[in-house]
Design a protein around this motif. Structure first.
Motif, short mmCIF file in Angstrom:
data_model
loop_
_atom_site.label_atom_id
_atom_site.label_comp_id
_atom_site.label_asym_id
_atom_site.label_seq_id
_atom_site.Cartn_x
_atom_site.Cartn_y
_atom_site.Cartn_z
N SER A 5 39.80 26.79 49.96
CA SER A 5 38.67 27.56 49.45
C SER A 5 39.02 28.28 48.15
CB SER A 5 38.21 28.59 50.49
OG SER A 5 39.13 29.66 50.62
N THR A 6 40.25 28.78 48.06
CA THR A 6 40.65 29.46 46.82
C THR A 6 40.79 28.46 45.68
OG1 THR A 6 43.02 29.29 47.36
CG2 THR A 6 41.86 31.26 48.12
N PHE A 7 41.19 27.22 45.98
CA PHE A 7 41.28 26.20 44.95
C PHE A 7 39.90 25.83 44.42
CE2 PHE A 7 41.60 21.66 43.66
CZ PHE A 7 42.47 21.84 42.58
N ILE A 8 38.93 25.77 45.32
CA ILE A 8 37.55 25.50 44.90
C ILE A 8 37.06 26.63 43.99
CG2 ILE A 8 35.17 25.29 45.71
CD1 ILE A 8 36.28 23.94 48.23
N GLY A 9 37.37 27.86 44.35
CA GLY A 9 37.00 28.99 43.50
C GLY A 9 37.64 28.90 42.13
#
Length: 441
Positions: free
Chosen positions: A200-204
């Motif tokens: 999820s942080t990579f998507i952000g």
């Protein structure tokens, strides 16, 4: 009055009021112990004995800080900066070359990620690497808020997922504190539990790169202060080779001693000193700088362990869990949401995910078991809730580090150019995906 609620709220209020976090944790523990009926003497004794809970981890931080300083003395970071500048001259056909910009972003991302696991120097590389390339970023008209997101992602996501370097410390902190709270786990389950939250942080980060901060931003070419221009910096083939060898030795030793970072950090330091890559007479200086860089985090972790010990001893954790479980009537959705909110608030107040783990584990393990969550789900909640504020907390080294480098010329605001962008793009997705992941695991 529940001692847990009072102590946690007091700690958060004091931290947000800019009271030093170690003092805030200590005062909150004392007040919590008194409210819990322990008495002043017993509270102090329990707090003191509890300090040892994170002693090994705190010491690991100090040794890794010294190793980072030692590596910087070999000239390895300077070599990387020089290669980057030379590469930019060769590859940069124009100041607006999109390919050049993307490759530069990728380079910074890789270096930041490696700083947590493969070459565990944490934020030590930022003041060495970033200031010299600010003029390059200016010529490419790169929005520094994007660089802040890249650096902070690299400083947080790898330790959440990968059990090496600082990731090994993070995972061991979770496992040890879960065991102390009554739930023993296999540490190898943590990467599986943290996969979705990390994604999820990579998507952000992708949103920040390709949408939010893709527009160019103009900065002035301001000369850096003299302290950022160390004319004595030098390196040689020998010093670089020894630096690489020290890193390899550290990784190999760590693969054999996964329960502790101390042997690996010591091995790396010994290679640097024995080989002569760092002069033996500089030992005191290197260790002192390492303590200065990482000592703050170590002391916070010690104080957090003492806080958790006092809170557990009051017996109010069990009553709080029983009351909360009764209020939510076993509703896992609400229970997980409350845990994530508490984790966010505490981490924002303390500024360190590593120091948050001992505190929230005391609450989350019994509450998670009470509402019927799986072991994987509880691990995911603790890992996500512990790291959730790290990317946006003003006092976090994951935000302070990028600001220190990007603001070397005075054109980057800590709150609005680092904390707000990283909070929106890294913390917000981690909050919601961490919540969802805990419900489906």
């Amino acid at each position: 009055m529940n001692a847990v609620i009072i102590a946690v709220l007091l700690m958060i209020i004091l931290s947000l009021a800019r009271v030093h976090v170690v003092l805030a944790i200590t005062l909150s523990a004392l007040i919590g112990g008194l409210i819990g009926g322990l008495g002043f003497s017993d509270t102090v004794e329990i707090y003191g004995s509890g300090l040892g809970g994170n002693a090994e981890i705190a010491f690991s931080y100090v040794l890794l800080g010294a190793f980072a300083i030692g590596l910087s003395r070999t000239g390895l970071p300077d070599f990387l900066v020089d290669r980057l500048q030379l590469w930019m001259k060769r590859k940069g056909d124009s100041d607006r070359d999109t390919l050049t910009r993307m490759l530069l972003f990728l380079m910074l991302l890789v270096v930041a990620c490696m700083s947590q696991n493969a070459v565990p120097v944490h934020i030590a590389f930022i003041p060495i690497l970033i200031p010299p390339i600010l003029l390059i970023l200016n010529r490419l008209e790169v929005d520094r808020r994007l660089i802040a997101c890249i650096l902070t992602f690299g400083l947080t996501a790898p330790y959440m997922l990968l059990p090496y370097g600082f990731g090994q410390i993070f995972h061991k902190t979770i496992a040890d504190n879960m065991e102390a709270s009554g739930l023993s786990i296999n540490i190898d389950l943590i990467p599986e539990a943290m996969l979705l939250p990390t994604i999820s942080t990579f998507i952000g980060l992708l949103v920040a790169v390709f949408i939010t901060y893709r527009q160019r931003r103009i900065y002035k070419d301001v000369p850096l202060s003299e302290e950022n221009h160390d004319e004595t910096k030098s390196y040689s083939v020998t010093s670089l080779s020894l630096a690489v060898f020290a890193v390899v030795v550290t990784v190999i030793v760590q693969s054999f001693y996964r329960d502790s970072m101390i042997p690996a950090a010591l091995a790396g330091l010994l290679v640097l000193f024995v080989s002569g890559a760092v002069k033996v007479k500089k030992t005191d200086e290197v260790m002192s700088e390492g303590i200065k860089m990482m000592g703050f985090i170590g002391f916070v972790m010690l104080a957090a362990a003492g806080f958790a010990a006092v809170i557990r001893e009051t017996g109010h954790v069990e009553s709080l869990v029983t009351n909360v479980a009764g209020m939510i009537n076993g509703n896992q959705v609400i229970a997980v949401l409350l845990m994530m909110v508490v984790g966010l608030i505490i981490t924002l107040g303390i500024g360190s995910s590593f120091s948050t783990i001992p505190i929230i584990t005391t609450l989350f393990v019994p509450l998670g078991l009470e509402v019927g969550l799986s072991t994987l789900a509880i691990i995911s909640i603790i890992g996500s809730a512990g790291a959730i504020g790290d990317a946006g907390a003003p006092a976090s080294d994951s935000t302070l580090g990028p600001t220190a480098g990007l603001n070397a010329d005075g054109q980057h605001d800590h709150i609005w150019d680092t904390c707000v962008p990283t909070f929106l793009h890294l913390t917000v997705p981690l909050f919601f995906v961490g919540w969802i992941a805990a419900l489906i695991l």
